[in-house]
Enzyme design. Structure first.
Site, PDB file in Angstrom:
ATOM      1  N   ASP A 272      35.805  44.730  31.146  1.00 27.12           N
ATOM      2  CA  ASP A 272      35.886  45.006  32.499  1.00 27.12           C
ATOM      3  C   ASP A 272      37.711  45.227  32.717  1.00 27.12           C
ATOM      4  O   ASP A 272      38.212  44.943  32.044  1.00 27.12           O
ATOM      5  CB  ASP A 272      35.168  43.848  33.094  1.00 27.12           C
ATOM      6  CG  ASP A 272      35.309  44.385  35.092  1.00 27.12           C
ATOM      7  OD1 ASP A 272      35.943  45.319  35.316  1.00 27.12           O
ATOM      8  OD2 ASP A 272      34.465  43.023  35.682  1.00 27.12           O
TER       9      ASP A 272
HETATM   10  C1  BGC Z   1      35.126  44.922  38.087  1.00 27.84           C
HETATM   11  C2  BGC Z   1      34.013  46.096  37.682  1.00 27.84           C
HETATM   12  C3  BGC Z   1      34.796  47.116  38.357  1.00 27.84           C
HETATM   13  C4  BGC Z   1      35.920  47.807  37.816  1.00 27.84           C
HETATM   14  C5  BGC Z   1      35.936  49.152  37.990  1.00 27.84           C
HETATM   15  C6  BGC Z   1      36.293  45.501  38.351  1.00 27.84           C
HETATM   16  O1  BGC Z   1      37.581  44.256  39.002  1.00 27.84           O
HETATM   17  O2  BGC Z   1      35.056  43.404  38.010  1.00 27.84           O
HETATM   18  O3  BGC Z   1      32.605  45.622  38.011  1.00 27.84           O
HETATM   19  O4  BGC Z   1      33.876  48.241  37.638  1.00 27.84           O
HETATM   20  O5  BGC Z   1      36.321  46.580  38.164  1.00 27.84           O
HETATM   21  O6  BGC Z   1      36.829  49.655  39.017  1.00 27.84           O
END
Ligand code: BGC
Length: 746
Positions: A272
């Site tokens: 993530d």
């Molecule tokens: C989130 C993810 C997301 C990523 C990219 C993160 O803050 O937890 O679910 O895919 O950002 O936007």
């Protein structure tokens, strides 16, 4: 060696350690307006960041970018990677295609409420087609985290509390994104996230630690992931939080022993955003270099980074022996394979004209409308107030600030939407009403602001506001007067979309601001009230359930939301959705799930809370219809089977109403005794059926070893007990119609 393998090995042989690290790095590329303020936490200089990423591309320092959705930009950036560097390795473009790209579908929790895997697959194939057309190859979706605590804002992104429904929805989404092969035209790689347990954050506070028992993990939180992997998902994303003390992004047991060894996952794993660096924040890794070595050692192939990726330190970790050439090459191999699979070495660029055509395809908007219709859940309909009779009704008052808010109609996690073609509830009702019906609107109360700013406020339009010169007292009175003078009042209440989603946890489930007061005042006029709830989590509707005759949960219904809502209100279609979570009465009951185990004095309900009932406001699986369904003749084809055996359960469902409607037939199972205490009921089958007026249908379910097995924490393995099994089939998780069968040892 096949051609793909040979191509991959040839590239790897030419790559320097820094280029390998680059291949394993994914950068955000934000097209934010110049001067936009970003959260300090993002640590991003909006003016300099794009230039930095562009030069990184020409050094072979990135394998992937995220957050670019404009095909012209995608082609430009791709060219920098392909033509600007000696190896010419194309970029993978990833994005949060959570519930649509340009055509916005209902939010994921709403899609789950349709209990319609075919629809979900179709909807995500629309999202995939739009994404692929602009040059996106990979969705950070589906989010398959089980959520049992509605304080957690990301409940809106998933399929709710149940592992069986969650797995079915996960599979449908993976199929929708990837089709048979993600490299095929109009398809993209699906990336189920966030492995694993993220939904169980302590107190519902986003990113907080998670402690889950072995039994919870295997029986509840893992099944949707395993199902998504089985369905062929090409990617998996890690989670931010620590799981039982080990940060998920550095958790080798999770990312290798379970994901690769137990489930056979063959795709690539992405962290993530900033989660690799965060291993330092967790007090797990000593520094970014240690974080990089441990993440790749755990099984994180690619790091998603905003700035200063930890994987920049991989060359130094290689030198010190903290990581191995083998581990780095294995990850590079997986990333390159994904690029080959997507056909990127042959066709790195997109056709911009084609993209424009796909994005405006009217068929996509139709899918969004049908999805919003099928997702809505009729919570209550006393005296058959719904459907409204459009021919007889002379006036209708549409009340509430959410009734005409385009941005809120779409819900969270959308960035590339088109507000002009978004249909609000008010617009939908106006368009459906025709000449004879007077439709008036008042906002009634002001836009409620979040207590803390949202991380999404930096994207234009995400922070709502009142019209210039808004006078709440006058407007409140105007709303009540309008309601008094109308034959029916439709009041739209809920949460503004920025109150739910990532980093949007709440400590209460009450309607924000003065919305309840508004509902009470409108009900006080004596005009019949239909309450429409715009939400992604259960809200405290205790008062409404006592005083408002009709309540329809419309969720955040998407681009064609208002049109769908109008069709539902006027009975062109019947609501057929069902709740994918248990709806608590109050936040104090949270977490509350239907599939709990029984313990001491189960029937002595009042002893559970002395100040509140221990039943939910609405049970899991609840949802009414304009049809009327009767269940009869529940039967099992064999009274007893052996542990490897399968029974067929059948039931006759009749629609006794004088109109066509959908019902979701649900099967619940309970093991009476065995090597563990099992939940009082567990969903083990469902089917959404459409029945004409008066039509009867026999619905059959197979209950085999797979439906009966469970992870036993003492044995630390899957177990299939011999026992007696209760079966219920009906309209929700309290279905009374029951039968039983026996399972005997072989
Ligand atoms: C989130 C993810 C997301 C990523 C990219 C993160 O803050 O937890 O679910 O895919 O950002 O936007």
């Amino acid at each position: 060696m096949g051609t793909t393998e040979a191509q991959v090995e040839e590239l790897i042989a030419q790559m320097t350690p820094a280029e390998k690290a680059g291949q394993l790095t994914q950068y955000f590329y934000f097209g934010l307006p110049a001067g936009a303020e970003t959260e300090p936490a993002l640590g991003l200089d909006v003016e300099r960041h794009p230039r930095m990423v562009e030069s990184v591309l020409q050094e072979g320092g990135a394998g992937s970018l995220l957050f670019v959705t404009d095909p012209t930009e995608i082609n430009r950036l791709q060219r920098l990677a392909v033509e600007g560097h000696r190896l010419g390795i194309p970029l993978l473009f990833g994005f949060d295609v959570v519930h649509g790209l340009r055509t916005i579908l209902p939010v994921p929790i709403a899609m789950a409420a349709s209990w319609d895997p075919g629809l979900i697959e179709r909807a995500q194939s629309v999202a995939a087609r739009e994404a692929r057309a602009v040059g996106i190859h990979w969705a950070f979706a589906p989010m398959v985290d089980i959520a049992r605590d509605p304080r957690w804002g990301r409940i809106v992104e998933g399929a709710g509390e149940d592992p069986y429904l969650g797995a079915a929805v996960a599979v449908a989404q993976v199929r929708g994104f990837q089709g048979r092969e993600p490299g095929a035209p109009g398809r993209i790689i699906a990336g189920p996230k966030h492995l694993a347990g993220y939904g169980a954050a302590l107190g519902g506070r986003d990113y907080d630690e998670v402690s889950l028992s072995d039994s919870d993990l295997w029986n509840v939180y893992f099944p949707p992931f395993e199902a998504a992997v089985d369905a062929g998902a090409g990617n998996v994303m890690t989670a931010y939080m620590s799981l039982n003390g080990i940060p998920a992004t550095g958790n080798r047991w999770l990312l290798t022993d379970v994901l690769r060894d137990a489930w056979g996952f063959e795709g690539f794993v992405v962290s993530d955003a900033n989660a690799v660096r965060n291993l330092v924040t967790h007090g797990f890794a000593a520094d970014p270099s240690d974080a990089a070595a441990r993440a790749i050692g755990a099984g994180v192939d690619m790091e998603m980074a905003i700035v200063d990726p930890a994987y920049e330190h991989l060359p130094e970790a290689l030198e010190s022996g903290a990581t191995t050439q083998q581990a780095v090459d294995a990850s590079v191999r997986r990333v390159l394979e994904a690029k080959i699979r997507m056909g990127l070495f042959d066709t790195p660029y997109v056709e911009e004209d084609h993209a424009r055509e796909v994005l405006t395809d009217p068929a996509h908007r139709e899918v969004a409308r049908v999805a919003a219709e099928r997702a809505a859940v009729l919570l209550r309909n006393e005296g058959g107030l719904l459907p409204l009779d459009g021919d007889k009704l002379g006036s209708i008052a549409v009340i509430g600030p959410l009734a005409d808010s385009k941005r809120d109609t779409l819900g969270p996690w959308v960035f590339d939407h088109d507000l002009d073609e978004t249909v609000t509830v008010l617009e939908g009702i106006r368009a459906r009403a025709g000449e004879g019906l007077r439709v008036a609107h008042a906002r009634g109360v002001r836009v409620v602001q979040r207590v803390f700013p949202s991380m999404f406020d930096m994207f234009g339009g995400n922070a709502p506001d009142d019209p210039e010169g808004f006078d709440e007292e006058a407007e409140f009175k105007r709303a009540v007067d309008l309601a008094r003078g109308a034959e029916v009042a439709v009041v739209v209440v809920g949460e503004w979309q920025n109150m739910i989603g990532e980093a949007a946890s709440r400590s209460s489930l009450e309607l924000p601001g003065r919305q309840l007061e508004l509902v009470q005042a409108v009900v006080g006029t004596g005009t019949p009230v239909v309450l429409l709830v715009m939400n992604g989590r259960p809200l405290d509707l205790r008062w409404a359930v006592e005083h408002v005759p009709a309540i329809l949960d419309i969720w955040y219904p998407g681009t064609r939301g208002g049109a769908a809502v109008a069709n539902l209100l006027f009975g062109d279609v019947s609501p057929g959705g069902k709740l994918p979570f248990t709806w608590p009465r109050t936040v104090g009951q949270v977490p509350m799930v239907y599939a709990h185990t029984r313990s001491h004095e189960p029937e002595n309900q009042p002893r559970r809370y002395w100040d509140e009932s221990s039943t939910p406001l609405f049970p899991f699986g609840h949802g009414l219809s304009y049809g009327r369904f009767e269940y009869a003749d529940l039967a099992v084809d064999q009274p007893a089977i052996v542990t490897t055996g399968t029974v067929t359960v059948s039931v006759e469902v009749t629609n006794t109403a004088d109109r066509e409607a959908d019902e979701v037939v649900q099967l619940y199972l309970h093991q009476r005794h065995g090597a563990a205490s099992r939940p009082v009921r567990e969903l083990k089958g469902f089917r959404r059926v459409t029945l004409a007026a008066g039509e009867s249908r026999t619905v059959r379910f197979r209950v085999g070893p797979k439906e009966r097995r469970y992870w036993n924490a003492a044995v630390r393995d899957w177990v299939t007990d011999s026992s007696s099994f209760d079966v219920w089939v009906g309209a929700d998780s309290t279905a009374p119609l029951a039968t039983v069968f026996e399972v005997k040892a072989e």
